[in-house]
Design a protein around this motif. Structure first.
Motif, mmCIF file in Angstrom:
data_model
loop_
_atom_site.group_PDB
_atom_site.id
_atom_site.type_symbol
_atom_site.label_atom_id
_atom_site.label_comp_id
_atom_site.label_asym_id
_atom_site.label_seq_id
_atom_site.Cartn_x
_atom_site.Cartn_y
_atom_site.Cartn_z
ATOM 1 N N SER A 161 -7.252 4.958 -4.226
ATOM 2 C CA SER A 161 -7.033 3.776 -3.394
ATOM 3 C C SER A 161 -5.573 3.725 -2.970
ATOM 4 O O SER A 161 -4.749 4.488 -3.464
ATOM 5 N N LEU A 162 -5.270 2.826 -2.075
ATOM 6 C CA LEU A 162 -3.910 2.730 -1.548
ATOM 7 C C LEU A 162 -2.926 2.076 -2.518
ATOM 8 O O LEU A 162 -1.736 2.007 -2.230
ATOM 9 N N THR A 163 -3.436 1.610 -3.643
ATOM 10 C CA THR A 163 -2.540 0.977 -4.606
ATOM 11 C C THR A 163 -2.597 1.608 -5.988
ATOM 12 O O THR A 163 -1.930 1.133 -6.909
ATOM 13 N N SER A 211 1.083 12.740 -4.956
ATOM 14 C CA SER A 211 -0.265 12.198 -4.915
ATOM 15 C C SER A 211 -0.534 11.585 -3.546
ATOM 16 O O SER A 211 0.227 10.736 -3.088
ATOM 17 N N ASN A 212 -1.580 12.041 -2.885
ATOM 18 C CA ASN A 212 -1.894 11.588 -1.540
ATOM 19 C C ASN A 212 -3.228 10.836 -1.539
ATOM 20 O O ASN A 212 -4.252 11.361 -1.992
ATOM 21 N N GLU A 213 -3.215 9.639 -1.029
ATOM 22 C CA GLU A 213 -4.423 8.829 -0.982
ATOM 23 C C GLU A 213 -5.490 9.508 -0.152
ATOM 24 O O GLU A 213 -5.242 9.898 0.993
ATOM 25 N N GLY A 214 -6.646 9.687 -0.742
ATOM 26 C CA GLY A 214 -7.778 10.240 -0.022
ATOM 27 C C GLY A 214 -7.793 11.746 0.125
ATOM 28 O O GLY A 214 -8.681 12.305 0.768
ATOM 29 N N SER A 229 -2.723 5.333 -8.275
ATOM 30 C CA SER A 229 -2.777 6.773 -8.526
ATOM 31 C C SER A 229 -2.859 6.959 -10.032
ATOM 32 O O SER A 229 -2.211 6.243 -10.787
ATOM 33 N N GLN A 237 0.831 -1.193 0.000
ATOM 34 C CA GLN A 237 0.000 0.000 0.000
ATOM 35 C C GLN A 237 0.871 1.251 0.000
ATOM 36 O O GLN A 237 1.852 1.333 0.753
ATOM 37 N N THR A 272 0.450 5.198 0.457
ATOM 38 C CA THR A 272 -0.390 6.356 0.739
ATOM 39 C C THR A 272 0.078 7.582 -0.041
ATOM 40 O O THR A 272 -0.673 8.511 -0.243
ATOM 41 N N THR A 273 1.318 7.545 -0.447
ATOM 42 C CA THR A 273 1.879 8.663 -1.212
ATOM 43 C C THR A 273 2.597 8.129 -2.438
ATOM 44 O O THR A 273 3.358 7.171 -2.349
ATOM 45 N N HIS A 331 -5.858 9.798 -6.439
ATOM 46 C CA HIS A 331 -5.259 8.702 -5.672
ATOM 47 C C HIS A 331 -6.381 8.087 -4.840
ATOM 48 O O HIS A 331 -6.443 8.253 -3.627
#
Lengths: 114, 113
Positions: B73-75, B50-53, B77, B29, B31-32, B71
């Motif tokens: 999802s955690l996988t 790119s930041n998840e969420g 972007s 995963q 997150t960035t 972004h």
């Protein structure tokens, strides 16, 4: 501001010669990370090494070696007994935080001729 | 094997159209993720983080309305180049941090005709 300088635009050597790629960096931070990446013609970036600012030990990995000198803000890369497969663009990069964005140097094109 | 995967590896699009490039972290995963652009015979320049969420963080001089980053999802972007023009033709490459290393995707060659 952070900056990475790779003064050598292009280097040509004959196979089996040793070659050193220079990298000079600028940063005001005391904690930082230095990287070398190889980019073959296909474009992908191949990770070669990461060094943090507190570890000045030189490193050797097979034909590759790196010389980190904080006194001169340099992180030079030497390939011993170069091979044609070493031909690529090599980038030196700097990061302020672990796992964070990278500031790249301009890159050095290495051409190894048989 | 690949740790970060990009798709497509090469794309040609017509001027004025939009094109989407995907960056996936494989088996971990992220997150960035980071998006870089490399013009021919030049170095890589960071475009955005790119930041998840949440919203992406763009570097100075990069038009956020032109280069849309999602972004979701955690996988995954995605970078969408909107209303592409020939000057957007470049090599786009993403990266993600895993373990002790920053890994890069294979990159995507965009040609706008």
């Amino acid at each position: 501001a952070q900056k990475v300088t790779q003064a050598q635009t292009e280097i040509s050597v004959v196979e089996k010669e040793d070659v050193t790629l220079d990298c000079v960096y600028e940063t005001r931070d005391t904690t930082y990370y230095l990287f070398w990446y190889k980019q073959p013609p296909s474009g992908e970036l191949v990770f070669l090494i990461r060094r943090n600012s507190f570890d000045e030990q030189n490193e050797i990995s097979g034909r590759y070696s790196w010389n980190f000198q904080k006194s001169t803000s340099s992180f030079n890369f030497t390939i011993t007994a170069s091979q044609v497969v070493d031909s690529a663009v090599y980038f030196c990069a700097l990061s302020m935080e672990y796992g964070n964005k990278l500031v790249f140097g301009a890159g050095t094109i290495l051409r190894v001729k048989s | 094997g690949a740790v970060v995967s990009q798709h497509p590896s090469r794309v040609i699009c017509k001027s004025g159209t939009s094109v989407k490039i995907e960056c996936r972290s494989l088996d971990f995963q992220a997150t960035t993720m980071f998006w870089y652009r490399q013009f021919p015979k030049q170095s890589l320049m960071l475009m955005a983080t790119s930041n998840e969420g949440s919203k992406a963080t763009y570097e100075q001089g990069v038009e956020k309305d032109k280069f849309l980053i999602n972004h979701a999802s955690l996988t995954l972007s995605t970078l969408t180049v909107t209303s592409a023009h020939p000057e957007d033709s470049s090599f786009y490459i993403c990266s993600a941090f895993r373990g002790n290393t920053i890994y890069f995707g294979e990159g995507s060659w965009l040609t706008v005709v």
